[in-house]
Design an enzyme around this catalytic site. Structure first.
Site, mmCIF file in Angstrom:
data_model
loop_
_atom_site.group_PDB
_atom_site.id
_atom_site.type_symbol
_atom_site.label_atom_id
_atom_site.label_comp_id
_atom_site.label_asym_id
_atom_site.label_seq_id
_atom_site.Cartn_x
_atom_site.Cartn_y
_atom_site.Cartn_z
ATOM 1 N N CYS A 76 0.865 -1.382 0.090
ATOM 2 C CA CYS A 76 -0.104 0.047 0.160
ATOM 3 C C CYS A 76 0.934 1.120 -0.127
ATOM 4 O O CYS A 76 1.595 1.370 -0.854
ATOM 5 C CB CYS A 76 -0.921 0.006 1.096
ATOM 6 S SG CYS A 76 -2.407 1.171 1.098
ATOM 7 N N HIS A 178 -3.848 -4.773 -0.034
ATOM 8 C CA HIS A 178 -3.327 -5.254 1.268
ATOM 9 C C HIS A 178 -3.598 -7.057 0.958
ATOM 10 O O HIS A 178 -4.357 -7.491 1.245
ATOM 11 C CB HIS A 178 -4.203 -4.795 2.353
ATOM 12 C CG HIS A 178 -4.039 -3.594 2.836
ATOM 13 N ND1 HIS A 178 -2.957 -3.154 3.633
ATOM 14 C CD2 HIS A 178 -4.386 -2.349 2.213
ATOM 15 C CE1 HIS A 178 -3.077 -1.952 3.596
ATOM 16 N NE2 HIS A 178 -3.913 -1.198 2.826
ATOM 17 N N GLU A 180 -2.361 -9.042 3.140
ATOM 18 C CA GLU A 180 -2.887 -9.539 4.523
ATOM 19 C C GLU A 180 -4.265 -9.534 4.690
ATOM 20 O O GLU A 180 -4.903 -10.162 5.689
ATOM 21 C CB GLU A 180 -2.022 -8.869 5.406
ATOM 22 C CG GLU A 180 -2.578 -7.428 5.947
ATOM 23 C CD GLU A 180 -1.911 -6.367 4.917
ATOM 24 O OE1 GLU A 180 -2.313 -5.174 5.321
ATOM 25 O OE2 GLU A 180 -1.317 -6.657 3.893
#
Length: 197
Positions: A76, A178, A180
């Site tokens: 990001c 992202h 994650e």
């Protein structure tokens, strides 16, 4: 083992939780000497690119990051820090990858920030996307995007305009989404990064 560049501008908890789920070993990088402990690195980031760059400068780690020869992944804002310049605060960044980070234009008539799931289309044969189907969905939260450039863009997405979802120059990679927070596809991408040569 993964070293996470710790400079006070990253969503560390979500990232470390994902790495824990995957059983990937990691530690925090707070000094230049810490880079020697790891064989790959992640630069996380959320918020304002200019303030994130200032925080990164304040750590004194920028010269060490620029010299890295092992795999690096910017996430990001961490991806945007790899570029030359951001329109956000008219900020000069690391210029590791000579691209511009731009604000989504009002002329595109899309909601800003761009928040939610979006398809990502990668170049075939890109190791970072091994075992990830073309057009898989990843989770985005951003108001600024990195321009598409065929020399450095290895995956793209579209939100009113085609933009770089993933960029690469040599051992440096950046993802605008992202991983994650991107379910199985994101976890696979992190596993792939952990095993890049």
């Amino acid at each position: 083992m993964i070293g996470i560049v710790y400079y006070g501008a990253g969503n560390i908890f979500s990232l470390t939780a994902a790495l824990d789920r995957l059983g990937l070993s990691y530690g925090m990088i707070k000094t230049a000497e810490d880079f020697e402990k790891y064989d790959r690195y992640i630069i996380p980031g959320v918020g304002h690119a200019g303030s994130a760059m200032q925080k990164l400068k304040d750590t004194g780690l920028v010269p060490s990051i620029i010299k890295l020869k092992k795999p690096v992944l910017g996430i990001c804002v961490g991806m945007q820090l790899l570029t030359r310049h951001s329109e956000e605060g008219d900020s000069v960044l690391t210029n590791i990858i000579p691209l511009e980070t731009r604000l989504f234009s009002e002329k595109l008539k899309v909601k800003v920030p761009h928040t939610g799931w979006n398809k990502v289309f990668q170049n075939t044969g890109t190791p970072l996307f091994s075992d990830i189907p073309l057009g898989s969905h990843f989770y985005f939260v951003h108001s600024y995007f990195i321009e598409f450039n065929s020399n450095f863009t290895i995956a793209l997405a579209e939100y009113g305009i085609k933009f770089s979802a993933v960029i690469q120059k040599d051992n440096f990679y950046g993802v605008q989404f992202h991983p994650e927070k991107s379910g199985l596809a994101g976890e696979q991408l992190l596993k792939n990064f952990a095993h890049l040569a």
